[in-house]
Design a protein around this motif. Structure first.
Motif, PDB file in Angstrom:
ATOM      1  N   LEU A 293     114.431  95.114  18.085  1.00 42.99           N
ATOM      2  CA  LEU A 293     115.744  94.233  18.179  1.00 42.99           C
ATOM      3  C   LEU A 293     117.089  94.921  18.053  1.00 42.99           C
ATOM      4  O   LEU A 293     118.020  94.800  17.376  1.00 42.99           O
ATOM      5  N   PRO A 294     117.423  95.700  19.125  1.00 44.11           N
ATOM      6  CA  PRO A 294     118.724  96.363  19.281  1.00 44.11           C
ATOM      7  C   PRO A 294     119.893  95.350  19.194  1.00 44.11           C
ATOM      8  O   PRO A 294     119.735  94.361  19.727  1.00 44.11           O
ATOM      9  N   ALA A 295     120.916  95.921  18.651  1.00 46.40           N
ATOM     10  CA  ALA A 295     122.114  94.891  18.417  1.00 46.40           C
ATOM     11  C   ALA A 295     122.666  94.460  19.722  1.00 46.40           C
ATOM     12  O   ALA A 295     123.363  93.301  19.821  1.00 46.40           O
ATOM     13  N   ASP A 296     122.676  95.375  20.711  1.00 43.51           N
ATOM     14  CA  ASP A 296     123.190  95.038  22.171  1.00 43.51           C
ATOM     15  C   ASP A 296     122.332  94.183  23.047  1.00 43.51           C
ATOM     16  O   ASP A 296     122.869  94.248  24.189  1.00 43.51           O
ATOM     17  N   ALA A 297     121.124  94.132  22.639  1.00 42.66           N
ATOM     18  CA  ALA A 297     120.038  93.353  23.487  1.00 42.66           C
ATOM     19  C   ALA A 297     120.445  91.948  23.541  1.00 42.66           C
ATOM     20  O   ALA A 297     120.729  91.288  22.534  1.00 42.66           O
ATOM     21  N   SER A 298     120.370  91.488  24.811  1.00 45.90           N
ATOM     22  CA  SER A 298     120.621  89.897  24.672  1.00 45.90           C
ATOM     23  C   SER A 298     119.212  89.083  24.197  1.00 45.90           C
ATOM     24  O   SER A 298     118.006  89.841  24.434  1.00 45.90           O
ATOM     25  N   LEU A 299     119.282  88.153  23.527  1.00 42.66           N
ATOM     26  CA  LEU A 299     118.358  87.403  23.264  1.00 42.66           C
ATOM     27  C   LEU A 299     117.547  87.022  24.263  1.00 42.66           C
ATOM     28  O   LEU A 299     116.125  87.020  23.882  1.00 42.66           O
ATOM     29  N   GLU A 300     117.687  86.657  25.598  1.00 42.44           N
ATOM     30  CA  GLU A 300     116.887  86.331  26.420  1.00 42.44           C
ATOM     31  C   GLU A 300     116.083  87.566  26.725  1.00 42.44           C
ATOM     32  O   GLU A 300     114.932  87.520  27.003  1.00 42.44           O
ATOM     33  N   SER A 301     116.423  88.814  26.833  1.00 47.89           N
ATOM     34  CA  SER A 301     115.866  89.840  27.119  1.00 47.89           C
ATOM     35  C   SER A 301     114.848  90.132  26.182  1.00 47.89           C
ATOM     36  O   SER A 301     113.731  90.784  26.707  1.00 47.89           O
ATOM     37  N   LEU A 302     114.922  89.875  24.876  1.00 41.47           N
ATOM     38  CA  LEU A 302     113.911  90.155  23.800  1.00 41.47           C
ATOM     39  C   LEU A 302     112.915  89.045  23.739  1.00 41.47           C
ATOM     40  O   LEU A 302     111.992  88.874  22.994  1.00 41.47           O
ATOM     41  N   GLY A 303     113.205  88.055  24.636  1.00 41.24           N
ATOM     42  CA  GLY A 303     112.067  87.079  24.704  1.00 41.24           C
ATOM     43  C   GLY A 303     112.100  85.796  23.822  1.00 41.24           C
ATOM     44  O   GLY A 303     111.144  85.161  23.324  1.00 41.24           O
ATOM     45  N   LEU A 304     113.650  86.058  23.247  1.00 36.84           N
ATOM     46  CA  LEU A 304     113.691  84.961  21.900  1.00 36.84           C
ATOM     47  C   LEU A 304     114.392  83.593  22.533  1.00 36.84           C
ATOM     48  O   LEU A 304     115.134  83.537  23.313  1.00 36.84           O
ATOM     49  N   SER A 305     113.457  82.589  22.206  1.00 38.67           N
ATOM     50  CA  SER A 305     113.652  81.116  22.708  1.00 38.67           C
ATOM     51  C   SER A 305     114.835  80.599  21.653  1.00 38.67           C
ATOM     52  O   SER A 305     114.917  81.045  20.451  1.00 38.67           O
ATOM     53  N   SER A 306     115.306  79.303  21.974  1.00 42.13           N
ATOM     54  CA  SER A 306     115.964  78.738  21.167  1.00 42.13           C
ATOM     55  C   SER A 306     115.224  78.222  19.848  1.00 42.13           C
ATOM     56  O   SER A 306     115.759  78.178  18.782  1.00 42.13           O
ATOM     57  N   ILE A 307     114.087  78.134  19.827  1.00 40.34           N
ATOM     58  CA  ILE A 307     113.260  77.690  18.738  1.00 40.34           C
ATOM     59  C   ILE A 307     113.176  79.054  17.724  1.00 40.34           C
ATOM     60  O   ILE A 307     113.255  78.947  16.477  1.00 40.34           O
ATOM     61  N   HIS A 308     113.244  80.348  18.219  1.00 44.60           N
ATOM     62  CA  HIS A 308     113.408  81.512  17.290  1.00 44.60           C
ATOM     63  C   HIS A 308     114.521  81.591  16.701  1.00 44.60           C
ATOM     64  O   HIS A 308     114.615  81.787  15.524  1.00 44.60           O
ATOM     65  N   VAL A 309     115.613  81.163  17.410  1.00 45.83           N
ATOM     66  CA  VAL A 309     116.971  81.255  17.049  1.00 45.83           C
ATOM     67  C   VAL A 309     117.302  80.415  15.719  1.00 45.83           C
ATOM     68  O   VAL A 309     117.757  80.597  14.798  1.00 45.83           O
ATOM     69  N   MET A 310     116.486  78.961  16.350  1.00 45.53           N
ATOM     70  CA  MET A 310     116.784  77.888  15.282  1.00 45.53           C
ATOM     71  C   MET A 310     115.871  78.255  13.828  1.00 45.53           C
ATOM     72  O   MET A 310     116.538  78.012  12.762  1.00 45.53           O
TER      73      MET A 310
END
Length: 80
Positions: free
Chosen positions: A22-39
Motif C-alpha cells: 500500500l504505497p502512499a502515492d498509489a491510487s486507491l483504485e489501482s490498489l483495487g480498493l473499493s468504497s466498501i474497503h475505505v468505509m
C-alpha cells in the motif's frame, strides 16, 4: 501520531493487502480498493483516532491516493 501509517494499517486490515503493498502515492483504485474497503477503514480510524466522520467531512477533499486520504483525515483529526 503518524496519520499516514494509521491509514495504511486500516486500509490493510480492511482489504487484506499487506502494508508493504500500500504505497502512499498509489491510487486507491489501482490498489483495487473499493468504497466498501475505505468505509471499513474509516470505522477503524474513528476508534484509533478518536474522531467521528460526518457526511461532508471528505466530500470535497482530494482522496485519490493513500497519501491524499491520510492528509484529509489528518486535517479532520487536527480540527477536532
Amino acid at each position: 501520531m503518524n496519520i499516514l501509517a494509521e491509514v495504511v494499517k486500516a486500509l490493510s486490515e480492511a482489504s487484506d493487502l499487506p502494508v508493504a503493498e500500500l504505497p502512499a502515492d498509489a491510487s486507491l483504485e489501482s490498489l483495487g480498493l473499493s468504497s466498501i474497503h475505505v468505509m471499513s477503514a474509516y470505522v477503524s480510524l474513528e476508534r484509533v483516532l478518536d474522531i467521528s466522520f460526518t457526511g461532508g467531512d471528505l466530500r470535497y477533499a482530494p482522496t485519490d491516493t493513500v497519501r491524499e486520504l491520510a492528509a484529509a483525515i489528518g486535517g479532520i483529526h487536527a480540527a477536532r
